[in-house]
Design a protein around this motif. Structure first.
Motif, mmCIF file in Angstrom:
data_model
loop_
_atom_site.group_PDB
_atom_site.id
_atom_site.type_symbol
_atom_site.label_atom_id
_atom_site.label_comp_id
_atom_site.label_asym_id
_atom_site.label_seq_id
_atom_site.Cartn_x
_atom_site.Cartn_y
_atom_site.Cartn_z
ATOM 1 N N UNK A 53 0.831 -1.210 0.000
ATOM 2 C CA UNK A 53 0.000 0.000 0.000
ATOM 3 C C UNK A 53 0.866 1.261 0.000
ATOM 4 N N UNK A 76 0.811 -10.590 -1.350
ATOM 5 C CA UNK A 76 -0.458 -10.519 -0.613
ATOM 6 C C UNK A 76 -1.066 -11.905 -0.397
ATOM 7 N N UNK A 77 -0.837 -12.777 -1.375
ATOM 8 C CA UNK A 77 -1.379 -14.134 -1.209
ATOM 9 C C UNK A 77 -0.691 -14.868 -0.068
ATOM 10 N N UNK A 81 -3.550 -10.394 6.924
ATOM 11 C CA UNK A 81 -3.331 -9.085 7.544
ATOM 12 C C UNK A 81 -4.460 -8.779 8.510
ATOM 13 N N UNK A 101 -14.910 -12.783 3.648
ATOM 14 C CA UNK A 101 -13.492 -12.460 3.475
ATOM 15 C C UNK A 101 -12.685 -13.664 2.979
ATOM 16 N N UNK A 104 -13.303 -14.017 -0.571
ATOM 17 C CA UNK A 104 -12.541 -12.975 -1.274
ATOM 18 C C UNK A 104 -11.090 -13.425 -1.483
ATOM 19 N N UNK A 151 -7.017 -17.736 7.222
ATOM 20 C CA UNK A 151 -6.422 -17.502 5.897
ATOM 21 C C UNK A 151 -5.399 -18.589 5.538
ATOM 22 N N UNK B 152 -15.243 2.139 2.721
ATOM 23 C CA UNK B 152 -14.366 1.118 3.293
ATOM 24 C C UNK B 152 -13.136 1.755 3.927
ATOM 25 N N UNK B 157 -11.566 -0.682 6.556
ATOM 26 C CA UNK B 157 -11.548 -2.021 5.958
ATOM 27 C C UNK B 157 -10.818 -2.058 4.621
ATOM 28 N N UNK B 158 -10.481 -0.892 4.104
ATOM 29 C CA UNK B 158 -9.981 -0.844 2.733
ATOM 30 C C UNK B 158 -8.747 -1.733 2.548
ATOM 31 N N UNK B 159 -7.760 -1.552 3.437
ATOM 32 C CA UNK B 159 -6.523 -2.330 3.302
ATOM 33 C C UNK B 159 -6.787 -3.817 3.525
ATOM 34 N N UNK B 160 -7.680 -4.105 4.477
ATOM 35 C CA UNK B 160 -7.988 -5.514 4.749
ATOM 36 C C UNK B 160 -8.601 -6.176 3.517
ATOM 37 N N UNK B 161 -9.568 -5.475 2.908
ATOM 38 C CA UNK B 161 -10.226 -6.021 1.718
ATOM 39 C C UNK B 161 -9.238 -6.177 0.572
ATOM 40 N N UNK B 162 -8.448 -5.129 0.354
ATOM 41 C CA UNK B 162 -7.508 -5.168 -0.772
ATOM 42 C C UNK B 162 -6.445 -6.233 -0.560
ATOM 43 N N UNK B 163 -5.966 -6.333 0.682
ATOM 44 C CA UNK B 163 -4.910 -7.309 0.960
ATOM 45 C C UNK B 163 -5.456 -8.730 0.927
ATOM 46 N N UNK B 164 -6.728 -8.880 1.290
ATOM 47 C CA UNK B 164 -7.312 -10.220 1.345
ATOM 48 C C UNK B 164 -7.674 -10.741 -0.040
ATOM 49 N N UNK B 165 -8.026 -9.817 -0.921
ATOM 50 C CA UNK B 165 -8.472 -10.248 -2.253
ATOM 51 C C UNK B 165 -7.374 -11.053 -2.938
ATOM 52 N N UNK B 166 -7.795 -12.131 -3.578
ATOM 53 C CA UNK B 166 -6.823 -13.000 -4.236
ATOM 54 C C UNK B 166 -6.165 -12.293 -5.417
ATOM 55 N N UNK B 168 -5.725 -8.360 -7.397
ATOM 56 C CA UNK B 168 -5.811 -6.941 -7.078
ATOM 57 C C UNK B 168 -7.079 -6.334 -7.671
ATOM 58 N N UNK B 171 -12.466 -7.137 -5.500
ATOM 59 C CA UNK B 171 -13.741 -6.861 -4.843
ATOM 60 C C UNK B 171 -14.409 -5.609 -5.399
#
Lengths: 240, 416
Positions: A53, A76-77, A81, A101, A104, A151, B152, B157-166, B168, B171
């Motif tokens: 980020x 990231x995978x 976090x 999540x 996702x 995760x 978000x 939640x923005x970083x969590x969502x972005x980091x969690x997404x498989x 980029x 979501x």
């Protein structure tokens, strides 16, 4: 051996201010590494840089030996976090949040695994189907920790994971973190809780105004880092 | 696929999004129902008038023994039937005439007559599907998309969502695509539900759906553009509503003002007044002053121009025509100006996607300026045919007969 996480001469700018200056450290598999520091020390910035980020102004960050810059997806995978004061969706239940999540993340997890993780963070079963907007801060944090566990990634980045937890829950978290590390997962946590860091971490790096000012390792055969020494260093640098 | 199912479930639990989608569905349904009712009412009026028109002529045909009387007292209904898709975009049918009663008198005084039922409605426009889809739907899309990321960020939640997404960005794209698609369905569903039973062709409905989708896609791209700046939700909303105001209201208004200034039109009242004055003045002029310009246009009646009596029907109809001839340049300028304005508006409408989409729908519905002018042209052609029918009978002084009346032109409607 390739480090799971490594920062090399890392400097980061945010809004024109240098928030990390020439920071270097590395974390091996199965280690719990704590970044300890006061407000604005650059702890969360370090995590956000590992997640891509924030871009390094100079230096680099590596995840499993690969530079995050250029391998962001793979980085990231490999990472679960937990943000500071994680706010999951209030209109969803704990189950629904976890399901969302994990989906996702591309992880297909059954109800049994969800319950197992929620048991490990000691979230009451009767609360699991309730909307999370009815939860206390500590209950929300437990669900967020459960998410990080579920995760099933080799690396966990945890930002103030014990924020909002009561002492019993903090103790349970510390044991959980140790179990995860023993199972081979690598944890980088940031905190300003000296006592908690000393009890859970294998190594503590003391961060002050973006600069690493001290490092403390858990002595062989001891169950925690010397709290007194860390306290003194923390107070000394905080007052500097 | 699993991502879509995940986001559908998520959307189903988002009460605010469901509210906006519900409103979109309601607005689309109401607009389609109102449009269908309006078109049904127009068709009912036309059916009644056509029936009355035939019945009236049957009676009149038995009353008069002189072609002058027949031509003077006999009205002929002309009409422009709505297309089967007109319910979706009433367009010019609000403000321009779609039915006329025509006599063989001077045409220019008749052709611009209109009987708008309520001038206030004509002024503000109808609540039809085109209005709902082109003006209101962008606002609803803005409400659905303006805070996708910013909310978000605010919630942490923005970083969590972005980091969690498989992958980029996954979501955000899935969420935005789902909301945009759901909005399009909420609009297009009622359109098809109302259009297919009403006889609208599938190809027309497909094209109209395409217009809706492209227009919504444009607003999606505007939302994406604004979202890139990383502002907060209120700032995003303000910027997007500002863009909507500019593109949907201010730009079309500016286009209208500029086009009216760039392409001046003769005053419609001036055409009417000039024609009326020419006709009225003819009563006091020597007969030759009327017959000469008439014969220039109709040399075939040069041998029949003698008017021995103070009043003769052939002279009366000749000065009616000369009245039309007097305003021909004005009328032509008015016609050309309307075409010119419409073309210029069509080019400038690319600056306003809502206006462009509205024009596209009116074109599909045959309710645009071109359709209005086509109807006007059909009225003129019919009026010309009436004159060509009456003139030989008036100038040769033929007796009225049933056989001859049966040869009188009948207006042919545009019903498919």
């Amino acid at each position: 051996m390739i480090s799971m996480l490594a920062a090399q001469s890392l400097s980061v700018m945010r809004s024109g201010q240098q928030v990390l200056k020439d920071v270097s450290f590395s974390i091996e598999q199965g280690e719990i590494h704590a970044l300890l520091g006061g407000n604005g020390a650059g702890k969360s910035t370090t995590l956000l840089t590992f997640l891509g980020f924030l871009k390094p102004a100079s230096g680099s960050v590596h995840v499993q030996g690969r530079d995050v810059n250029g391998n962001l997806g793979a980085a990231r995978q490999a990472i679960a976090y937990l943000p500071e004061a994680a706010t999951l969706y209030g209109h969803l239940s704990a189950y629904e949040n976890l399901h969302y999540f994990l989906s996702l993340a591309g992880t297909d997890t059954g109800r049994e695994a969800l319950d197992d993780a929620l048991d490990r963070v000691a979230l009451q079963p009767e609360a699991r189907n309730m909307r999370m907007e009815t939860y206390s801060k500590g209950m929300r944090q437990k669900v967020a920790i459960a998410l990080a566990i579920l995760r099933d990634t080799p690396i966990l980045l945890l930002d103030e994971p014990t924020s909002g937890l009561d002492p019993v829950a903090i103790d349970e978290f510390n044991r959980l973190a140790r179990n995860l590390a023993e199972a081979g997962r690598t944890i980088l946590l940031v905190t300003h809780d000296v006592y908690g860091a000393c009890h859970v971490a294998d190594r503590i790096d003391l961060l002050q105004n973006g600069v690493l000012v001290g490092a403390f390792d858990r002595p062989p055969g001891m169950d925690r880092i010397d709290t007194e020494a860390v306290h003194v260093a923390f107070a000394q640098h905080a007052g500097a | 696929m699993s991502g879509l199912i995940r986001e559908i479930r998520f959307l189903a639990s988002d009460r605010a999004a469901l509210l906006w989608l519900g409103i979109a569905l309601l607005v689309a349904c109401v607009s389609v129902i109102l449009g269908l009712r309006e078109i049904a009412a127009q068709r009912a009026v036309l059916n009644d008038l056509i029936e009355i028109d035939y019945a009236e002529r049957e009676v009149l045909d038995t009353l008069y023994q002189d072609w002058g009387d027949v031509a003077y007292y006999t009205f002929h209904l002309t009409w422009d039937s709505p297309s089967d898709f007109a319910f979706a975009a009433l367009g010019q049918r609000d403000t321009s005439p779609w039915k006329h009663q025509i006599r063989a008198l001077a045409l220019e005084g008749q052709i611009y007559e209109t009987d708008a039922e309520n001038p206030d409605f004509a002024l503000i426009g109808r609540f039809d599907f085109a209005f709902a889809a082109n003006l209101l739907a962008p606002l609803l899309l803005i409400l659905l998309l303006h805070d996708l990321r910013s909310a978000e960020r605010t919630a942490g939640r923005y970083e969590l969502l972005s980091a969690t997404a498989a992958s980029r960005g996954s979501p955000w794209f899935a969420r935005a695509a789902l909301r945009t698609g759901a909005l399009a369905l909420c609009l297009i569903g009622p359109l098809w539900a109302g259009g297919l039973p009403g006889g609208a062709g599938a190809s027309t409905l497909i094209l109209a759906s395409l217009v809706v989708i492209l227009h919504i896609a444009f607003w999606w791209s505007v939302c994406v553009l604004v979202d890139r700046y990383g502002w907060t939700s209120p700032v995003n909303l303000t910027a997007l509503v500002g863009a909507w105001l500019a593109l949907a209201v201010i730009v079309p208004a500016a286009i209208k003002i500029s086009v009216e200034a760039a392409v001046p039109l003769p005053d419609g009242g001036e055409i009417l007044l000039t024609q009326r004055e020419a006709v009225n003045d003819a009563w006091d002029l020597p007969k030759a002053a009327t017959m000469e310009p008439f014969i220039e246009r109709h040399p075939e009646w040069a041998d029949y121009t003698e008017v021995g009596q103070p009043f003769e029907w052939k002279w009366y109809y000749a000065f009616q025509q000369v009245g039309d001839q007097t305003v021909e340049p004005l009328s032509q300028a008015y016609h050309d100006g309307r075409i010119g304005r419409d073309r210029l508006v069509g080019s400038l409408a690319w600056l306003s996607p809502p206006a462009l989409a509205e024009r596209a729908m009116q074109a599909l519905a045959d309710t645009n300026v071109a359709a209005t002018l086509a109807y006007e042209q059909r009225v003129r052609a019919f009026h010309k045919a009436l004159r060509e029918y009456y003139y030989p009978r008036l100038f040769r002084g033929e007796p009225v007969s049933t056989a001859s009346l049966e040869q009188r032109p009948q207006f042919q409607g545009n019903e498919s």
